[in-house]
Design a protein around this motif. Structure first.
Motif, PDB file in Angstrom:
ATOM      1  N   ARG A 170       0.839  -1.186   0.000  1.00 39.88           N
ATOM      2  CA  ARG A 170       0.000   0.000   0.000  1.00 39.88           C
ATOM      3  C   ARG A 170       0.879   1.243   0.000  1.00 39.88           C
ATOM      4  O   ARG A 170       2.084   1.191   0.270  1.00 39.88           O
ATOM      5  CB  ARG A 170      -0.905   0.053   1.238  1.00 39.88           C
ATOM      6  CG  ARG A 170      -1.985  -1.014   1.311  1.00 39.88           C
ATOM      7  CD  ARG A 170      -3.066  -0.792   0.274  1.00 39.88           C
ATOM      8  NE  ARG A 170      -4.221  -1.645   0.495  1.00 39.88           N
ATOM      9  CZ  ARG A 170      -4.308  -2.894   0.045  1.00 39.88           C
ATOM     10  NH1 ARG A 170      -3.288  -3.449  -0.588  1.00 39.88           N
ATOM     11  NH2 ARG A 170      -5.412  -3.596   0.254  1.00 39.88           N
ATOM     12  N   GLY A 171       0.268   2.365  -0.285  1.00 37.44           N
ATOM     13  CA  GLY A 171       0.959   3.636  -0.201  1.00 37.44           C
ATOM     14  C   GLY A 171      -0.009   4.723   0.190  1.00 37.44           C
ATOM     15  O   GLY A 171      -1.221   4.498   0.329  1.00 37.44           O
ATOM     16  N   VAL A 172       0.522   5.906   0.395  1.00 38.15           N
ATOM     17  CA  VAL A 172      -0.292   7.087   0.694  1.00 38.15           C
ATOM     18  C   VAL A 172       0.175   8.212  -0.221  1.00 38.15           C
ATOM     19  O   VAL A 172       1.383   8.426  -0.383  1.00 38.15           O
ATOM     20  CB  VAL A 172      -0.164   7.506   2.172  1.00 38.15           C
ATOM     21  CG1 VAL A 172      -0.767   8.891   2.399  1.00 38.15           C
ATOM     22  CG2 VAL A 172      -0.855   6.490   3.069  1.00 38.15           C
ATOM     23  N   LEU A 173      -0.760   8.894  -0.816  1.00 34.14           N
ATOM     24  CA  LEU A 173      -0.467  10.124  -1.540  1.00 34.14           C
ATOM     25  C   LEU A 173      -0.921  11.276  -0.656  1.00 34.14           C
ATOM     26  O   LEU A 173      -2.104  11.394  -0.337  1.00 34.14           O
ATOM     27  CB  LEU A 173      -1.201  10.163  -2.879  1.00 34.14           C
ATOM     28  CG  LEU A 173      -1.091  11.472  -3.670  1.00 34.14           C
ATOM     29  CD1 LEU A 173       0.368  11.788  -4.005  1.00 34.14           C
ATOM     30  CD2 LEU A 173      -1.932  11.410  -4.942  1.00 34.14           C
ATOM     31  N   ALA A 174       0.032  12.105  -0.214  1.00 38.06           N
ATOM     32  CA  ALA A 174      -0.268  13.218   0.688  1.00 38.06           C
ATOM     33  C   ALA A 174       0.380  14.483   0.157  1.00 38.06           C
ATOM     34  O   ALA A 174       1.475  14.438  -0.421  1.00 38.06           O
ATOM     35  CB  ALA A 174       0.235  12.927   2.095  1.00 38.06           C
ATOM     36  N   TYR A 175      -0.290  15.603   0.360  1.00 38.18           N
ATOM     37  CA  TYR A 175       0.285  16.885  -0.045  1.00 38.18           C
ATOM     38  C   TYR A 175      -0.134  17.941   0.972  1.00 38.18           C
ATOM     39  O   TYR A 175      -1.170  17.817   1.639  1.00 38.18           O
ATOM     40  CB  TYR A 175      -0.192  17.277  -1.447  1.00 38.18           C
ATOM     41  CG  TYR A 175      -1.688  17.479  -1.561  1.00 38.18           C
ATOM     42  CD1 TYR A 175      -2.254  18.750  -1.417  1.00 38.18           C
ATOM     43  CD2 TYR A 175      -2.539  16.411  -1.806  1.00 38.18           C
ATOM     44  CE1 TYR A 175      -3.627  18.938  -1.515  1.00 38.18           C
ATOM     45  CE2 TYR A 175      -3.907  16.585  -1.902  1.00 38.18           C
ATOM     46  CZ  TYR A 175      -4.449  17.851  -1.753  1.00 38.18           C
ATOM     47  OH  TYR A 175      -5.812  18.030  -1.837  1.00 38.18           O
ATOM     48  N   GLY A 176       0.702  18.967   1.107  1.00 37.51           N
ATOM     49  CA  GLY A 176       0.367  19.973   2.107  1.00 37.51           C
ATOM     50  C   GLY A 176       1.249  21.198   2.026  1.00 37.51           C
ATOM     51  O   GLY A 176       2.156  21.296   1.190  1.00 37.51           O
ATOM     52  N   ILE A 177       0.972  22.136   2.931  1.00 40.89           N
ATOM     53  CA  ILE A 177       1.749  23.362   3.069  1.00 40.89           C
ATOM     54  C   ILE A 177       2.104  23.540   4.529  1.00 40.89           C
ATOM     55  O   ILE A 177       1.422  23.042   5.429  1.00 40.89           O
ATOM     56  CB  ILE A 177       0.971  24.600   2.555  1.00 40.89           C
ATOM     57  CG1 ILE A 177      -0.386  24.728   3.268  1.00 40.89           C
ATOM     58  CG2 ILE A 177       0.790  24.518   1.054  1.00 40.89           C
ATOM     59  CD1 ILE A 177      -1.156  25.990   2.885  1.00 40.89           C
ATOM     60  N   TRP A 178       3.202  24.260   4.770  1.00 42.29           N
ATOM     61  CA  TRP A 178       3.620  24.537   6.145  1.00 42.29           C
ATOM     62  C   TRP A 178       4.112  25.965   6.238  1.00 42.29           C
ATOM     63  O   TRP A 178       4.550  26.576   5.271  1.00 42.29           O
ATOM     64  CB  TRP A 178       4.714  23.562   6.587  1.00 42.29           C
ATOM     65  CG  TRP A 178       6.026  23.725   5.858  1.00 42.29           C
ATOM     66  CD1 TRP A 178       6.386  23.161   4.677  1.00 42.29           C
ATOM     67  CD2 TRP A 178       7.138  24.523   6.280  1.00 42.29           C
ATOM     68  NE1 TRP A 178       7.651  23.557   4.324  1.00 42.29           N
ATOM     69  CE2 TRP A 178       8.149  24.404   5.290  1.00 42.29           C
ATOM     70  CE3 TRP A 178       7.390  25.335   7.389  1.00 42.29           C
ATOM     71  CZ2 TRP A 178       9.374  25.038   5.387  1.00 42.29           C
ATOM     72  CZ3 TRP A 178       8.616  25.983   7.482  1.00 42.29           C
ATOM     73  CH2 TRP A 178       9.590  25.825   6.491  1.00 42.29           C
ATOM     74  N   THR A 179       4.019  26.514   7.433  1.00 47.48           N
ATOM     75  CA  THR A 179       4.591  27.827   7.712  1.00 47.48           C
ATOM     76  C   THR A 179       4.787  27.969   9.210  1.00 47.48           C
ATOM     77  O   THR A 179       4.211  27.222   9.996  1.00 47.48           O
ATOM     78  CB  THR A 179       3.693  28.958   7.188  1.00 47.48           C
ATOM     79  OG1 THR A 179       4.411  30.200   7.241  1.00 47.48           O
ATOM     80  CG2 THR A 179       2.423  29.099   7.993  1.00 47.48           C
ATOM     81  N   ARG A 180       5.610  28.909   9.596  1.00 43.78           N
ATOM     82  CA  ARG A 180       5.847  29.155  11.021  1.00 43.78           C
ATOM     83  C   ARG A 180       4.825  30.144  11.554  1.00 43.78           C
ATOM     84  O   ARG A 180       4.436  31.084  10.871  1.00 43.78           O
ATOM     85  CB  ARG A 180       7.246  29.734  11.247  1.00 43.78           C
ATOM     86  CG  ARG A 180       8.343  28.727  11.064  1.00 43.78           C
ATOM     87  CD  ARG A 180       9.696  29.396  11.173  1.00 43.78           C
ATOM     88  NE  ARG A 180       9.948  29.931  12.492  1.00 43.78           N
ATOM     89  CZ  ARG A 180      10.497  29.244  13.492  1.00 43.78           C
ATOM     90  NH1 ARG A 180      10.830  27.982  13.303  1.00 43.78           N
ATOM     91  NH2 ARG A 180      10.731  29.803  14.651  1.00 43.78           N
ATOM     92  N   TYR A 181       4.394  29.896  12.775  1.00 43.48           N
ATOM     93  CA  TYR A 181       3.650  30.936  13.485  1.00 43.48           C
ATOM     94  C   TYR A 181       4.662  31.933  14.038  1.00 43.48           C
ATOM     95  O   TYR A 181       5.865  31.720  13.974  1.00 43.48           O
ATOM     96  CB  TYR A 181       2.814  30.314  14.599  1.00 43.48           C
ATOM     97  CG  TYR A 181       1.472  29.837  14.123  1.00 43.48           C
ATOM     98  CD1 TYR A 181       0.313  30.228  14.772  1.00 43.48           C
ATOM     99  CD2 TYR A 181       1.353  29.013  13.018  1.00 43.48           C
ATOM    100  CE1 TYR A 181      -0.925  29.797  14.339  1.00 43.48           C
ATOM    101  CE2 TYR A 181       0.124  28.579  12.574  1.00 43.48           C
ATOM    102  CZ  TYR A 181      -1.017  28.975  13.245  1.00 43.48           C
ATOM    103  OH  TYR A 181      -2.234  28.554  12.815  1.00 43.48           O
TER     104      TYR A 181
END
Length: 580
Positions: free
Chosen positions: A517-528
């Motif tokens: 199995r696998g996972v396709l994940a995507y996202g964004i990050w930033t600092r507070y």
């Protein structure tokens, strides 16, 4: 007369805290709950330590001056910031003059097994000498449970669970309230996804022991560093038990809002700290009131306990490698797929059906975390607000897929940085064996100041493996050629990306027969941030697709430009630049 006055002053400073919780048949009573006082040494140059010392001093003197005193006070973990004799001595000296009984709960800052400084402070101030114990007051039964730093082995965890199970069974006819330092349900910040009970299997078993008997009506936690508003809005009800993360004296984490009654001038963080809870009990009824040290006003924390179920944040209960066994039916990853498709709904119709995401805290204006599926697009946005623990937060959507040979990734999106301050985005594809263990991982990442990433990989680790793991784990995977990481430069605007997964895996000699199995994940990050600079990142995604259809490209292609398959450029946190 002078000698008599001196004697009275000395006696006032040597007054000892009242030992033990006395028996009571009162139907109505109240107690105060203070989580995370986090004392340092008594004489410190550090302004934060001095402020916390002052707040605890004012908390105790305020209680002693009240005419309607609480029946007892619970310090719900993290009595000290660092495990040092000076810190514990400072806490004991500040609390000892209190005029009501106290209950001390062990927190993760209060020592790891077999450190006994917490027990010494507990015996001095409350008369108990146990990490886990219980007592009765009125018709209620109260349970105190130490943080797992004092039961690190599997055998010790099992012993703790057995004790708790037996105690709750012996008091099945009493309404019960449990004090434990760590939060156990999600609170809506990504860094707290991993900073909880470990491993995930132990957390699940503990949660089951607490909620199964039906007599535990309330669980009171600390650890999160919450203000009043966030404490009120993150109240959850799960399987008939109410879970409350108490507000704390320390600066609140990056929830980014507080009730206007308690706000100060923007740029001053004094209104973001100094909180505690008044708990009023009347028969079976419990009322929570938020209070602030040195402030006469209070706030009824009467928002409802929101019903919570596993599917609201499934990875809080089942890590990605095991999702195929326990949750695959709800994800419906094969329903309606075309012959060469691997993931469902790659163009985000039907409000993002089939895509999963973790719970995120929403400010009243709804602008801190935006994750919206409309008109065949997914719009993600983080607007970094104030808060302590100002390291990065992230948003992520993901989907489990059944592995097939010949996989190719196609992604069309627009990334907006708004400024050159910290933040970025990523696509990650972890690949799992049939038993759920993580085998390999492909990462595409971009952004600025990646050296400031501190928690992102730890959240990924907990979600992928159900274990808390630090930088040494991801470094080992890199050194073993188990992570294939590619940095995309100049990503700020429209991006068309293609990736031939077979090319990458074949290049590194990966045995694809081991992948289930696998996972396709995507996202964004930033600092507070602690100041006023907006750390804002956004991404609008038009397509995120995995398929086995033939495509004219090979390896990695971004906006028509190929990337060297040998580059393997890790985010800087993964190298030697920063180690936690």
């Amino acid at each position: 007369m002078r000698h008599t006055l001196l004697l009275l002053i000395l006696l006032s400073f040597s007054t000892h805290a009242i030992h033990g919780i006395p028996d009571s048949d009162e139907e109505s009573f109240k107690f105060y709950l203070s989580a995370d006082p986090q004392m340092g040494e008594a004489y410190s140059y550090h302004p934060e330590v001095r402020t916390l010392n002052y707040l605890l001093h004012r908390f105790v003197t305020g209680i002693n001056a009240e005419t309607d005193k609480p029946d007892f006070v619970v310090f719900n973990g993290d009595l000290v910031h660092n495990v040092h004799p000076d810190s514990f001595a400072n806490f004991r000296n500040l609390v000892r003059p209190i005029s009501v009984p106290v209950v001390l709960v062990h927190g993760n800052h209060d020592g790891v097994y077999p450190d006994t400084q917490f027990l010494d402070a507990q015996q001095d101030l409350s008369g108990y000498r146990n990490y886990n114990y219980s007592f009765d007051y009125g018709r209620w039964h109260f349970v105190v449970l130490a943080a797992p730093e004092q039961y690190p082995t599997t055998a010790m965890k099992e012993e703790t669970l057995a004790w708790l199970r037996a105690d709750l069974a012996a008091n099945e006819d009493r309404p019960t309230m449990l004090f434990m330092h760590y939060h156990i349900l999600p609170v809506g910040l990504s860094q707290l996804e991993f900073y909880t009970y470990n491993p995930q299997s132990f957390k699940n078993e503990l949660l089951d022991v607490i909620t199964s008997p039906g007599n535990v009506k309330y669980v009171m936690s600390g650890h999160v560093h919450s203000g009043l508003k966030a404490a009120n809005k993150t109240k959850l009800e799960y399987r008939g038990t109410n879970f409350f993360v108490a507000p704390t004296p320390v600066v609140a984490r990056m929830f980014g809002e507080e009730y206007s009654d308690f706000e100060g001038a923007y740029g001053s963080n004094q209104y973001r700290r100094g909180y505690y809870t008044e708990v009023r009990v009347n028969g079976d009824d419990v009322e929570l009131i938020g209070r602030k040290i040195d402030l006469a006003g209070n706030k009824a924390l009467n928002a409802p306990f929101n019903p919570f179920k596993k599917s609201d944040d499934i990875r809080a209960f089942i890590y990605e490698g095991k999702l195929r066994e326990d949750y695959i039916g709800s994800i419906n990853f094969e329903n309606g797929l075309q012959p060469c498709q691997v993931v469902s709904n790659p163009e985000f119709h039907d409000e993002g059906n089939a895509w999963q995401s973790a719970l995120r805290y929403k400010t009243d204006d709804g602008q801190n975390f935006i994750n919206r599926f409309t008109y065949g697009q997914n719009h993600m946005e983080i607007n970094a607000l104030w808060g302590g623990w100002s390291e990065e937060e992230h948003l992520e959507n993901y989907q489990v897929f059944k592995y097939r040979n010949g996989l190719k990734l196609e992604a069309d999106f627009e990334f907006q940085a708004f400024n050159n301050l910290s933040g970025g985005g990523y696509i990650r594809i972890p690949l799992y064996r049939d038993n759920g263990s993580l085998y390999k991982m492909i990462i595409l990442h971009w952004g600025s100041n990646e050296n400031e990433v501190k928690y992102l990989h730890q959240v990924w680790a907990y979600n992928m493996t159900g274990q808390r793991k630090g930088s040494e784990w991801i470094n080992a995977m890199i050194n073993n050629n188990d992570v294939y990481s590619y940095k995309l430069t100049g990503v700020n605007g429209a991006v068309s990306l293609q990736l031939d997964i077979d090319d990458v895996l074949n290049h590194f000699g990966v045995d694809q027969n081991q992948i289930s199995r696998g996972v396709l994940a995507y996202g964004i990050w930033t600092r507070y941030n602690l100041n006023i600079t907006p750390y804002r990142k956004a991404m609008t995604v038009d397509k995120m697709n995995l398929s086995t259809c033939s495509n004219p490209y090979r390896a990695i292609n971004v906006n028509g430009q190929s990337i060297n398959i040998n580059s393997n450029e890790q985010m800087l946190i993964w190298g030697e630049v920063y180690r936690q």
